[in-house]
Design a protein around this motif. Structure first.
Motif, PDB file in Angstrom:
ATOM      1  N   ARG A 220     -10.760 -50.063 -28.958  1.00  8.88           N
ATOM      2  CA  ARG A 220     -10.120 -50.613 -30.148  1.00  8.88           C
ATOM      3  C   ARG A 220      -9.672 -49.505 -31.080  1.00  8.88           C
ATOM      4  O   ARG A 220     -10.406 -48.577 -31.371  1.00  8.88           O
ATOM      5  N   GLY A 221      -8.461 -49.651 -31.569  1.00 10.59           N
ATOM      6  CA  GLY A 221      -7.921 -48.734 -32.559  1.00 10.59           C
ATOM      7  C   GLY A 221      -7.885 -49.418 -33.915  1.00 10.59           C
ATOM      8  O   GLY A 221      -8.867 -50.007 -34.345  1.00 10.59           O
ATOM      9  N   SER A 222      -6.727 -49.401 -34.535  1.00  6.34           N
ATOM     10  CA  SER A 222      -6.621 -49.950 -35.880  1.00  6.34           C
ATOM     11  C   SER A 222      -5.524 -51.007 -35.970  1.00  6.34           C
ATOM     12  O   SER A 222      -4.604 -51.051 -35.153  1.00  6.34           O
ATOM     13  N   PHE A 223      -5.640 -51.839 -36.981  1.00  6.04           N
ATOM     14  CA  PHE A 223      -4.586 -52.768 -37.356  1.00  6.04           C
ATOM     15  C   PHE A 223      -3.642 -51.971 -38.245  1.00  6.04           C
ATOM     16  O   PHE A 223      -4.070 -51.323 -39.198  1.00  6.04           O
ATOM     17  N   ASN A 224      -2.338 -51.992 -37.917  1.00  7.76           N
ATOM     18  CA  ASN A 224      -1.392 -51.156 -38.655  1.00  7.76           C
ATOM     19  C   ASN A 224      -0.375 -51.937 -39.465  1.00  7.76           C
ATOM     20  O   ASN A 224       0.518 -51.338 -40.050  1.00  7.76           O
ATOM     21  N   GLY A 225      -0.481 -53.255 -39.469  1.00  8.13           N
ATOM     22  CA  GLY A 225       0.382 -54.041 -40.334  1.00  8.13           C
ATOM     23  C   GLY A 225       1.334 -54.977 -39.617  1.00  8.13           C
ATOM     24  O   GLY A 225       1.485 -54.948 -38.406  1.00  8.13           O
TER      25      GLY A 225
ATOM     26  N   ASP B  35      -7.187 -44.100 -26.117  1.00  9.09           N
ATOM     27  CA  ASP B  35      -7.499 -43.620 -24.768  1.00  9.09           C
ATOM     28  C   ASP B  35      -8.081 -42.224 -24.925  1.00  9.09           C
ATOM     29  O   ASP B  35      -7.336 -41.249 -25.023  1.00  9.09           O
ATOM     30  N   GLY B  36      -9.390 -42.141 -24.989  1.00 15.05           N
ATOM     31  CA  GLY B  36     -10.039 -40.850 -25.233  1.00 15.05           C
ATOM     32  C   GLY B  36      -9.674 -40.332 -26.610  1.00 15.05           C
ATOM     33  O   GLY B  36     -10.040 -40.919 -27.617  1.00 15.05           O
ATOM     34  N   GLU B  37      -8.900 -39.255 -26.662  1.00 13.57           N
ATOM     35  CA  GLU B  37      -8.450 -38.663 -27.924  1.00 13.57           C
ATOM     36  C   GLU B  37      -7.049 -39.139 -28.304  1.00 13.57           C
ATOM     37  O   GLU B  37      -6.562 -38.826 -29.386  1.00 13.57           O
ATOM     38  N   ARG B  38      -6.389 -39.866 -27.422  1.00 19.06           N
ATOM     39  CA  ARG B  38      -4.992 -40.242 -27.627  1.00 19.06           C
ATOM     40  C   ARG B  38      -4.851 -41.652 -28.195  1.00 19.06           C
ATOM     41  O   ARG B  38      -5.444 -42.604 -27.694  1.00 19.06           O
ATOM     42  N   MET B  39      -4.042 -41.772 -29.234  1.00 16.81           N
ATOM     43  CA  MET B  39      -3.749 -43.067 -29.828  1.00 16.81           C
ATOM     44  C   MET B  39      -2.544 -43.670 -29.105  1.00 16.81           C
ATOM     45  O   MET B  39      -1.542 -42.999 -28.893  1.00 16.81           O
TER      46      MET B  39
END
Length: 94
Positions: free
Chosen positions: A5-10, A24-28
């Motif tokens: 899970r990343g972030s909600f961006n709008g 994905d690891g260090e990659r968004m």
């Protein structure tokens, strides 16, 4: 490596999509889901713009699961490459 899970961006009104990210690891990984796909998932009429974030949060697990499947299948679109989810993506037999 599995996506996390990343972030909600709008909510982007002009494109009628909700923007979010996966990691994905260090990659968004930039992602978007169409508002029509979210409405179809909830079998709802058009949700007002100010309620799109809440709608995304209700559907987040299903949306992110499908984004992860498209990531594994390497179904990227756009520049920079990302995952775009449409109603059709949720109709496919799993």
């Amino acid at each position: 490596m599995a996506l996390t899970r990343g972030s909600f961006n709008g909510y982007e009104f002009d494109r009628m999509v909700v923007l979010f990210s996966m990691v994905d690891g260090e990659r968004m990984i930039p992602c978007a889901v169409s508002t029509s796909a979210m409405d179809d998932l909830e079998k709802a009429e058009r949700v007002p713009p100010e309620q799109r974030e809440l709608q995304f949060m209700r559907l987040r697990d299903r949306i992110e699961q499908r984004a992860a499947e498209k990531f594994v299948a390497r179904e990227f679109e756009g520049t920079p490459p990302g995952i775009i989810l449409r109603s059709l993506d949720f109709r496919k037999a799993r």
